[in-house]
Scaffold this active site. Structure first.
Site, PDB file in Angstrom:
ATOM      1  N   ASP A 150       0.858  -1.182   0.000  1.00 30.11           N
ATOM      2  CA  ASP A 150       0.000   0.000   0.000  1.00 30.11           C
ATOM      3  C   ASP A 150       0.894   1.231   0.000  1.00 30.11           C
ATOM      4  OD1 ASP A 150      -3.192   0.487   0.660  1.00 30.11           O
ATOM      5  OD2 ASP A 150      -1.922   2.191   1.207  1.00 30.11           O
ATOM      6  N   ASP A 179      -7.930  -3.110  -4.741  1.00 29.76           N
ATOM      7  CA  ASP A 179      -9.069  -2.558  -4.002  1.00 29.76           C
ATOM      8  C   ASP A 179      -8.879  -1.053  -4.028  1.00 29.76           C
ATOM      9  OD1 ASP A 179     -11.155  -1.972  -2.342  1.00 29.76           O
ATOM     10  OD2 ASP A 179     -10.534  -3.252  -0.691  1.00 29.76           O
ATOM     11  N   CYS A 234     -15.528  -0.119  -3.293  1.00 35.55           N
ATOM     12  CA  CYS A 234     -16.723  -0.123  -2.453  1.00 35.55           C
ATOM     13  C   CYS A 234     -17.586   1.074  -2.844  1.00 35.55           C
ATOM     14  CB  CYS A 234     -16.374  -0.110  -0.964  1.00 35.55           C
ATOM     15  SG  CYS A 234     -15.276   1.215  -0.445  1.00 35.55           S
TER      16      CYS A 234
END
Length: 432
Positions: A263, A305, A358
């Site tokens: 990340d 993601d 999301c």
């Protein structure tokens, strides 16, 4: 505290949020610190009222004919099933209660649950500017879809199959009301909060402390399952964050994949080491300054993601709905394009790239896949509907599908799947 005091406290928190433009969690925390006399039950009830108003602010304003926060909290109480007579009796003579809306206003509020005179954005409980993007993203049922994003959410858990079966975890958590989830074979669900209640603190349970289960929305579990982690694969979770999908992918492979997590934000990545250790999962964690050149073109599966507006999580973070702007959406789209381009470099010939958000907004989802494909050859969209049928043979088609090229992409929503809003696309790179 009596109901009147709780209503006043909820209105005070909402006033503070508006005046200082701060997140709901910060405002509730500060209120609790400055009102230490309030017990845990009071704080929970006040928090529920605040969140209920934030989830349905536009429709409460339209029905109540008021923007005053105390009036909106009264509306949320009435919507919870409290009758007008019971509400009046509960606050009568309570010196802490805000002024009760007039009987005429309350009567009009109760009569206008779904008035056709209200603007579509008010019916959907969203800012005006989001009405068109949501309709374009979710079709003719977009108002119902948006309203489902305004409900109270369940608490979803994922059994860690590296340490226990779902049945074993379900048996341990049975006193908390945990039941097998509808779609994910790994999932357990505790129903949404009712009334003044609160979800159990599952993080103090033995099963959580020893890594038998994790807190993870069922939609996130399904996205990890559809990505298809297999033993022996080289897998990179490119936007790993705190590691939720890293853990799920490691468990799906039986801890037999060569798992890597990265990340760009060190702070977001910080919890991953403790979570890996607790879960008994194996992964190589790469920090922002690490050299990843050895992974370029070598991964069988790269999972992205992507950073997004979080529109699919409005049930849990309703204040984010009102802070979101068109400029922020455009910024997220640029970030998504950049992340997709960067992550694609790690995919080997014949490998796959899973793109997940999301969000329920098409601009962040299918449109980003189309933009990626428009400037690159050698990539194609896999049929995600076929993957769903293969990996979830007993599950209903609880998703919204869209065809891109010869493949398809999926959007999960609270209304269709009972999950948070999630988008899933799987690309494959031509073999070289």
């Amino acid at each position: 505290m009596r109901l009147g005091g709780r209503i006043a406290a909820a209105a005070e928190v909402l006033d503070d949020m508006a005046a200082r433009r701060r997140p709901v969690a910060d405002a509730l925390k500060d209120w609790g610190l400055s009102h230490r006399f309030a017990g845990s039950g009071d704080r929970s009830a006040i928090g529920n009222l605040v969140y209920d108003v934030l989830r349905r602010r536009r429709s409460l304003e339209a029905r109540m004919g008021s923007h005053v926060h105390a009036d909106l909290v009264y509306g949320a109480v009435l919507d919870s099933g409290t009758t007008a007579d019971a509400l009046t009796a509960a606050v009568e003579g309570d010196r802490f209660a805000p002024p009760l809306p007039s009987a005429d206003r309350i009567g009009a509020f109760l009569a206008e649950v779904r008035s056709p005179d209200h603007e579509p954005a008010a019916l959907a409980d969203v800012p005006d500017w989001l009405a068109a993007p949501l309709e374009a993203s979710l079709g003719k049922d977009w108002i119902e879809e948006a309203r489902a994003l305004s409900a109270r959410p369940p608490l979803d858990l994922r059994a860690n199959l590296l340490k226990a079966s779902r049945d074993e975890v379900a048996a341990e958590l049975a006193p908390l009301g945990a039941q097998p989830s509808r779609l994910s074979p790994w999932g357990l669900r505790i129903d949404p909060i009712q009334g003044d209640g609160r979800h159990p603190n599952v993080q103090v349970e033995r099963g959580f402390q020893t890594g038998l289960f994790e807190i993870q929305d069922e939609g996130s579990q399904l996205a990890a399952l559809l990505a298809g982690a297999e033993p022996g694969q080289r897998i990179l979770d490119y936007c790993a964050g705190a590691g939720g999908k890293t853990l799920a992918l490691a468990a799906a492979s039986g801890n037999q994949a060569d798992m890597h997590a990265f990340d760009a934000d060190r702070q977001r990545l910080a919890p991953i080491w403790d979570r890996l250790a607790r879960a008994g999962a194996t992964a190589m964690v790469h920090q922002p300054r690490d050299d990843l050149s050895g992974l370029l073109g070598a991964m069988d599966l790269v999972v992205v993601d992507a950073p997004c507006t979080g529109s699919g999580t409005w049930r849990r973070r309703p204040d984010a709905k009102w802070r979101l702007t068109e400029a922020q959406l455009r910024k997220r789209m640029g970030e998504q394009d950049h992340v997709l381009e960067q992550a694609s470099r790690f995919v080997a010939g014949g490998g796959r790239l899973a793109y997940i958000t999301c969000s329920v907004l098409r601009e962040e989802n299918a449109a980003r896949i189309e933009s990626f494909l428009a400037t690159r050859s050698g990539w194609r969209v896999v049929d995600a509907e076929a993957i769903w049928s293969e990996r979830l043979p007993e599950a209903s088609r609880a998703y919204r599908a869209e065809r891109i090229q010869s493949g398809s992409v999926l959007t999960l929503t609270p209304r269709l799947s009972g999950t948070d809003g999630f988008f899933f696309a799987l690309l494959t790179r031509d073999a070289t």
